[in-house]
Design an enzyme around this catalytic site. Sequence first.
Site, PDB file in Angstrom:
ATOM      1  CE  LYS A  70      -0.378  -0.308   5.043  1.00 51.09           C
ATOM      2  NZ  LYS A  70      -1.216  -0.823   6.145  1.00 51.09           N
ATOM      3  CE1 TYR A 128       8.982  31.908   2.656  1.00 55.36           C
ATOM      4  CE2 TYR A 128       9.613  29.609   2.439  1.00 55.36           C
ATOM      5  CZ  TYR A 128       9.043  30.754   1.907  1.00 55.36           C
ATOM      6  OH  TYR A 128       8.556  30.735   0.636  1.00 55.36           O
TER       7      TYR A 128
HETATM    8  C1  LIG Z   1      -0.411  -1.746   6.856  1.00 54.32           C
HETATM    9  C2  LIG Z   1      -0.942  -3.038   7.357  1.00 54.32           C
HETATM   10  C3  LIG Z   1      -0.076  -4.133   7.536  1.00 54.32           C
HETATM   11  C4  LIG Z   1       1.429  -4.037   7.399  1.00 54.32           C
HETATM   12  O1  LIG Z   1       1.965  -3.624   8.623  1.00 54.32           O
HETATM   13  P1  LIG Z   1       3.533  -3.555   8.886  1.00 54.32           P
HETATM   14  O2  LIG Z   1       3.622  -3.230  10.325  1.00 54.32           O
HETATM   15  O3  LIG Z   1       4.070  -2.472   8.016  1.00 54.32           O
HETATM   16  O4  LIG Z   1       4.094  -4.873   8.545  1.00 54.32           O
HETATM   17  C5  LIG Z   1      -0.642  -5.343   7.882  1.00 54.32           C
HETATM   18  N1  LIG Z   1      -1.970  -5.466   8.076  1.00 54.32           N
HETATM   19  C6  LIG Z   1      -2.824  -4.434   7.951  1.00 54.32           C
HETATM   20  C7  LIG Z   1      -4.266  -4.655   8.188  1.00 54.32           C
HETATM   21  C8  LIG Z   1      -2.337  -3.175   7.597  1.00 54.32           C
HETATM   22  O5  LIG Z   1      -3.187  -2.151   7.506  1.00 54.32           O
END
Ligand SMILES: *Cc1c(COP(=O)(O)O)cnc(C)c1O
Length: 374
Positions: A40, A267
């Site tokens: 993702k 800034y």
């Molecule tokens: C993002 C996510 C993961 C991955 O988690 P990590 O800690 O990066 O391994 C696994 N399961 C779900 C439901 C997630 O949303």
Amino acid sequence: MYNPNTGRAWLEVDLENLSHNAAVLQEAMPPKCQLMAVVKAEAYGHGGAVIASHLNKLGVSAFAVATIDEGIALRKRGIRGDILILGYTDPERANELLDYDLTQTLIDFAYAQKLSGMGLSVKAHLKIDTGMRRLGIPCENLADIKEVFRMKHIRLWGMFTHLCCAESLTAEDTAFTRGQISGFYRVVNSLKKEGLPIPKLHLQSSYGLLNYPELQCDYIRTGIALYGVLSAPGEETNLKLDLRPVLSLKSRVVLLRDLKSGESLGYDRRFTAARNSRIAILPIGYADGFPRALSQGKGSVLLNGRLAPIAGNICMDQLAVDITEIPGVKIGTVATLISAEKDSLSAPQVAFHAGTISNELLSRLGSRLPIVIA
Ligand SMILES: *Cc1c(COP(=O)(O)O)cnc(C)c1O
């Protein structure tokens, strides 16, 4: 496109380290359990298609994304295997789930009813809430869970839960996690007793594997560990794996300037030279995902093997570093902002200095940065 001699700022992705991590993680899993690569948010900023197609070549055939559009983008880039959408998809888009062969998470009972009501026989994994209280049917609601198994237009291929404090090894959090784990298996056993077919099961993400590696399951959803880092520096885990960071963030000096003692910069004039100072300007800013929280010396970058503190406030597209004590910096000198090699600039360290975790730091990189395969 990226040209190594003209690039402004870029992400370097080390696919050998990715291969190494995938092998080490797979090796640490129980027999028959498969790695589900969580890709993702553009594979946590590493480039979703680049990462997923490399993993495909290694034989990884299970992926997880957050949204249907991320899943469609991967299919359009030719990614094969199962793609599970972890978040909500409007049931009106059920036809796209079928068209692109995507698997949808059933985020609660009413949602499952609506999706089944579309009459399209979508592939799904049922999420069970064992204590995170975010998505899923509460594990106590056995009647609802069983009814989902009987829904006409749902092809239930998997069932999973999410552990919400698996990174913590305190007695209290470990007890909570153990409670989540037994809540999940209680559901499984109850389904078995009714003779319902048990679909693929999964409950751990990266820390779930690292701290509870013994759990019997069909998949482990690994995100952050696959990219070779943990969320925070120096974290203890029960399993200690040789994970190697995949990503580096680099930029190039485009301007040098000399400030007289007492002159201010940037800034809000948040840097005032305490002595005659030499400043280098890097054409990268918070719009590239480099956190503004690292302004005013909270962060540093690596130039010629030395750390140069960030001077003043980070801008949207530029930042300044103090190189007074670093000889030999020229226009064109490459600066490393996140390093796959140097511990003090690892993603967890940089994230820590920015007041966040590497997951957030990494996932926000990339919308404007080209990805270079190292
Ligand atoms: C993002 C996510 C993961 C991955 O988690 P990590 O800690 O990066 O391994 C696994 N399961 C779900 C439901 C997630 O949303």
